[in-house]
Design an enzyme around this catalytic site. Structure first.
Site, short mmCIF file in Angstrom:
data_model
loop_
_atom_site.label_atom_id
_atom_site.label_comp_id
_atom_site.label_asym_id
_atom_site.label_seq_id
_atom_site.Cartn_x
_atom_site.Cartn_y
_atom_site.Cartn_z
N HIS A 15 3.61 17.97 35.55
CA HIS A 15 3.46 18.72 34.51
C HIS A 15 3.23 18.10 33.17
O HIS A 15 3.19 16.53 33.45
CB HIS A 15 4.44 19.72 34.53
CG HIS A 15 5.93 19.03 34.56
ND1 HIS A 15 6.73 18.66 33.43
CD2 HIS A 15 6.84 18.77 35.47
CE1 HIS A 15 7.73 18.20 33.73
NE2 HIS A 15 7.74 18.05 34.86
N ALA A 16 3.27 18.30 32.23
CA ALA A 16 3.13 17.65 30.80
C ALA A 16 3.75 16.40 30.50
O ALA A 16 3.25 15.41 30.45
CB ALA A 16 3.01 18.67 29.63
#
Length: 86
Positions: A15-16
């Site tokens: 994820h980010a």
């Protein structure tokens, strides 16, 4: 060129936050290009949005490759990062 396979263990996948840290790490190896391959799709690990666009989830196996003057250092650095964060 050196490479290794890694299976994602993080419940959220890439994820980010870890993608951003991975991109920053990959940029730090100068002229050495670090790539991620999943299901035949390869992107440079330094390109944050492309890495996130791969949709790498828990249980997916990715291939990390490094090519260039610092490929040994890059492979070891990325392997350590993945084991500690993903």
């Amino acid at each position: 060129m050196k490479q290794f396979d890694y299976t994602i263990k993080d419940p959220l996948g890439i994820h980010a936050r870890p993608a951003g840290l991975l991109a920053k790490l990959a940029k730090g190896f100068g002229d050495t290009v670090v790539t991620i391959t999943k299901d035949g799709n390869t992107v440079k690990a330094s390109q944050l949005m492309k890495v996130m666009g791969m949709g790498i989830k828990t249980g997916n196996t990715i291939t990390i490759a490094a090519e260039g003057p610092a490929e040994d250092e890059a492979i070891e650095g990325v392997k350590k990062f993945l084991e500690e964060n993903l």
